[in-house]
Design a protein around this motif. Structure first.
Motif, mmCIF file in Angstrom:
data_model
loop_
_atom_site.group_PDB
_atom_site.id
_atom_site.type_symbol
_atom_site.label_atom_id
_atom_site.label_comp_id
_atom_site.label_asym_id
_atom_site.label_seq_id
_atom_site.Cartn_x
_atom_site.Cartn_y
_atom_site.Cartn_z
ATOM 1 N N LEU A 88 23.874 19.052 -17.322
ATOM 2 C CA LEU A 88 24.030 17.612 -17.573
ATOM 3 C C LEU A 88 23.668 17.249 -19.007
ATOM 4 C CD1 LEU A 88 22.604 15.944 -14.325
ATOM 5 C CD2 LEU A 88 24.966 15.911 -15.108
ATOM 6 N N VAL A 91 25.195 14.419 -21.412
ATOM 7 C CA VAL A 91 26.043 13.520 -20.622
ATOM 8 C C VAL A 91 25.437 12.112 -20.643
ATOM 9 C CG1 VAL A 91 26.913 13.035 -18.305
ATOM 10 C CG2 VAL A 91 26.864 15.385 -19.153
ATOM 11 N N ARG A 92 26.303 11.118 -20.804
ATOM 12 C CA ARG A 92 25.844 9.730 -20.764
ATOM 13 C C ARG A 92 25.598 9.319 -19.316
ATOM 14 N NH1 ARG A 92 26.247 6.588 -25.038
ATOM 15 N NH2 ARG A 92 27.212 7.503 -26.874
ATOM 16 N N PRO A 296 26.475 11.594 -12.813
ATOM 17 C CA PRO A 296 26.280 10.144 -12.900
ATOM 18 C C PRO A 296 27.511 9.388 -12.432
ATOM 19 C CG PRO A 296 26.734 11.045 -15.067
ATOM 20 C CD PRO A 296 26.657 12.218 -14.143
#
Lengths: 544, 255
Positions: A88, A91-92, A296
């Protein structure tokens, strides 16, 4: 109550514990409270401990939940992940998701606590469901316990809502899809749907508010309501005293069992640790809700196999099974594909919740009941319960149509069609079959009482005939099998009264009489053996 | 007229320079031998459905222009030759050897240009961005293959298979060629770097070396298997404990 204020000189000093108790009693009056309740009797039966399973898992959920709130950030601010989980990195995501991943990988004990919290929640709801079924099938909801039935039912509904809001908080791709469905359901409400959706999400879905809004609802509002309901539930259990199954020495006016202190308390306390231990062991063994795998939430992402937790599964099933019909009425869209599931979301549990009141109306029974029914002795009620369960089960299956299709090499569309048809066909079928089984079991009970238990021993008579030896039941067994009362159906008053005047019977009265006939009529119960029948048959005429 | 000639010349020149290498190179003696062997294998094993000239029949699509990557994927994963008609060809044991698959691929490549078999460097995890691959996977793949490629159902018995243990080369080829019910993701849609990232992501989260930090993964299917587990093992265990506790009671007649 202790009223002593001076100590006699030279008198023995009371032990420390007694002095503390005296001190507390002087201020709180605990002695009278304890005197009234310490010897409260609780009957012993494993099914009476299902409620305890629920209470303990609720306590476990609160304890672990407090730990999780120390580290969870209920915010949808966008951040870039740079934690220890490599797949991850960069990652936003929202802060809510990031803090959930951090709890899982960077907080000491975080993952275990998260898993205990979530497993305990699933088990809590499952426990409430089974507890509710126990109460339903044994008729424990009858007077005076109708209000407590409603308390329990509201606890289950609040549990569903608390579970759903909690499932939504991590803002992962799975839960985001669930919130999206919830939004669609809000939108499907005719006329005001759009306004409601904007109101709930503070703008267009998903917005930047829902995590911070669901958070207080999940950790404060709903648990507070549930705690209050649970306290009320327990107070009423104490007030009404526990129900018991029929048995020698057990009447509608007593309770046979163990006193609250010390036996029941010791067992209950020990049981709490057993429940905690079992749930902790499960949480250490099996993953639940691996948010790091889900990733997410982004509204442009969606995954196959997105399902809610099991207790919302029947709603998911309704959404999946309902054809996507849509009407346009005077410029307003009515989307039946989602509106009907919204109705079912409420209606399916409500049907069960209202049953006790319907039964009370049909039977017209105003008496208190503290002796439980054996499910077979209330065939119509039992059949109704099983029909409801099958109804719920069909929807649950529809909610997993894709996984059923994938894992059992079926067509997902086929599973959906099974659910569409089964939704209407299976409950009546289950009703009829269950009722027959109950009546069959009543016949068997009658047989056992009159002719004894089949011993499996085959005896050859002098003239060559083979017979099976039947052993007579003990007095205790005979009591259990014959303790239930058999009500007579309500008879309608004659259509013409004694003066020859036609009586006006309302449709409601006629319906009630017909339903009563269905409950207690000729073909709805097997007459239990009377003492005379028993004596006649056992009075020594040999074989029968 | 001059402009048109110039344009044609440029186009032709560019084509000569940029056309897929294997189809342009399909003239060497070794290559023509492979094509010939492949044609024979094709005639025995494939022609009954795809037609004698691979032009397709009512039982199988035309293979002209599908390219060697498609042949490599379908035959090396055992999907072809097809066992029986159904919603979709399942993965099974490959019936052709590596050399035979290459020959079949060479034959199909000779019919028309299509995606080439990727080189090992294109799908090896070195230099890949796993997190980017995850994002791309969730955007493009998880609709059918589930969050981490555990597989999912499609309509009418079709399915997106579990990607556990699938050779990275085949994952790459599947993206290039879009086998069965899968859409294809040519390099114009997912760049070779994107594909490499996705392959690396799957190697991290859905392979025999993947870590499962939370314990037993329950198949990776999420709430349905979790719910079943909670009912059977969670509540089941607690009811067993309740029965045990209730049976061990202080009874007056026992003391």
């Amino acid at each position: 109550m202790s009223t002593t204020t001076t100590t006699q000189p030279g008198a023995r000093r009371a032990p420390a514990g007694e002095r503390v108790a005296d001190w507390a009693d002087g201020r709180l009056g605990i002695y009278s409270l304890a005197k009234a309740n310490m010897r409260k009797i609780f009957p012993d039966h494993w099914s009476f401990m299902l409620g305890e399973v629920c209470m303990y898992s609720f306590i476990i959920i609160i304890l672990t939940g407090i730990y999780l709130t120390l580290f969870f950030h209920p915010s949808m601010n966008e951040v870039v992940y740079h934690g220890s989980f490599v797949p991850l990195q960069g990652v936003r995501m929202s802060e809510a998701f990031k803090s959930t991943v951090d709890i899982s990988f960077d907080v000491r004990g975080g993952l275990l606590i998260r898993q205990i919290h979530h497993w305990a929640a699933l088990i809590f709801l499952a426990g409430m469901f089974v507890h509710m079924m126990r109460v339903f099938f044994t008729g424990a909801f009858r007077k005076p316990r109708e209000i407590n039935w409603m308390f329990g039912f509201l606890l289950f509904v609040c549990g569903m809502l608390t579970g759903f809001t909690g499932y939504s908080l991590p803002d992962d791709l799975l839960s985001g899809t669930g919130v999206r469905i919830a939004d669609s359901m809000i939108l499907a409400v005719p006329l005001v749907g759009t306004y409601l959706s904007f109101y709930v999400f503070g703008g267009e879905f998903p917005g930047t508010d829902f995590v911070s809004r669901f958070f207080p609802v999940h950790i404060l509002l709903l648990p507070g309501i549930m705690l209050a309901l649970m306290v009320g539930h327990l107070i009423l259990v104490f007030h009404h005293k526990h129900t018991q199954f029929a048995g020698p020495g057990r009447t509608n006016k007593n309770v046979v069992g163990m006193p609250f202190m010390p036996v029941y308390m010791a067992k209950a306390g020990g049981f709490f640790f057993l429940v905690f231990g079992a749930i902790a062991a499960i949480s250490a063994i099996a993953t639940i809700n691996p948010v790091w795998d889900a990733g997410p939430y982004r509204p442009d992402h969606v995954s196959n196999g997105s399902q809610p937790d099991w207790y919302m599964g029947y709603t998911e099933g309704a959404v999946r099974a309902m054809p996507g019909w849509e009407w346009n009425v005077l410029g307003h869209t009515i989307n039946f594909g989602v509106l009907v599931p919204v109705v079912l979301l409420v209606a399916v549990p409500a049907v069960l919740a209202m049953y006790p009141f319907v039964e009370a109306w049909i039977t017209g029974d105003q008496r208190e009941h503290h002796i439980l029914d054996r499910p077979r002795n209330a065939p119509t009620r039992t059949a109704f319960g099983v029909a409801w369960l099958s109804w719920y089960g069909v929807l649950l299956l529809a909610g997993g149509n894709d996984l059923l299709g994938l894992l059992f090499h079926l067509s997902a569309n086929g599973v959906t069609w099974f659910a569409r048809i089964g939704f209407f066909v299976i409950p009546p079928l289950a009703f009829v079959v269950t009722r027959r089984i109950c009546l069959g079991l009543q016949r068997r009970d009658r047989d056992k009482v009159l002719h004894g238990r089949e011993s499996g021993i085959i005896k050859r008579l002098p003239h060559g005939e083979f017979v099976e030896v039947h052993e007579p039941l003990t007095q205790e067994q005979l009591h259990v099998l014959t303790a239930h009362e058999q009500a007579r159906p309500i008879a309608l008053e004659a259509a013409v009264d004694e003066n020859g005047v036609e009586r006006k019977l309302t449709r409601k009265e006629k319906l009630r009489a017909r339903l009563s006939q269905g409950y207690f009529g000729e073909h709805s119960q097997i007459a239990k053996p009377t003492a005379e029948e028993y004596l006649e048959i056992t009075s020594g005429h040999g074989h029968h | 007229m001059v402009v048109l000639l110039f344009a044609l010349a440029v186009t032709g020149g560019l084509y000569a320079a940029l056309a897929p290498a294997d189809s342009a190179r399909a003239d060497g003696p070794a290559q023509s031998l492979a094509i010939e062997e492949g044609r024979k294998l094709y005639a025995v094993g494939c022609a009954s459905c795809h037609g004698t000239g691979a032009q397709g029949t009512s039982d199988g699509p035309s293979l002209v222009g599908t390219g060697p990557a498609a042949v490599d994927f379908q035959v090396a994963t055992g999907r072809m030759p097809l066992q029986q008609h159904g919603a979709q060809a399942p993965r099974k044991k490959a019936v052709y050897s590596r050399a035979q698959i290459d020959q079949l691929a060479a034959y199909v490549a000779s019919l028309g240009a299509g995606p080439a078999v990727p080189a090992p460097g294109q799908y090896s995890p070195e230099g890949a961005d796993v997190a980017k691959g995850g994002e791309l996977f969730r955007l493009n793949c998880s609709q059918c293959h589930n969050f981490t490629g555990k597989g999912g159902a499609l309509s009418d018995g079709k399915f997106a298979p579990n990607l556990h243990g699938v050779d990275p080369r085949h994952i790459y080829e599947a993206m290039q060629t879009g086998p069965q019910n899968m859409p294809s993701f040519p390099d114009t849609v997912l760049s070779p770097k994107n594909k490499k990232d996705i392959v690396a992501y799957l190697g991290t989260v859905n392979s025999s070396t993947s870590e499962n930090p939370g314990g037993f993964g329950l198949g990776g299917f999420g709430p349905v298997s979790e719910g079943l587990f909670a009912w059977i093992f969670g509540l089941g265990a607690l009811i067993a404990v309740a029965v045990w506790v209730a049976a061990r009671t202080a009874k007056a007649k026992r003391s």
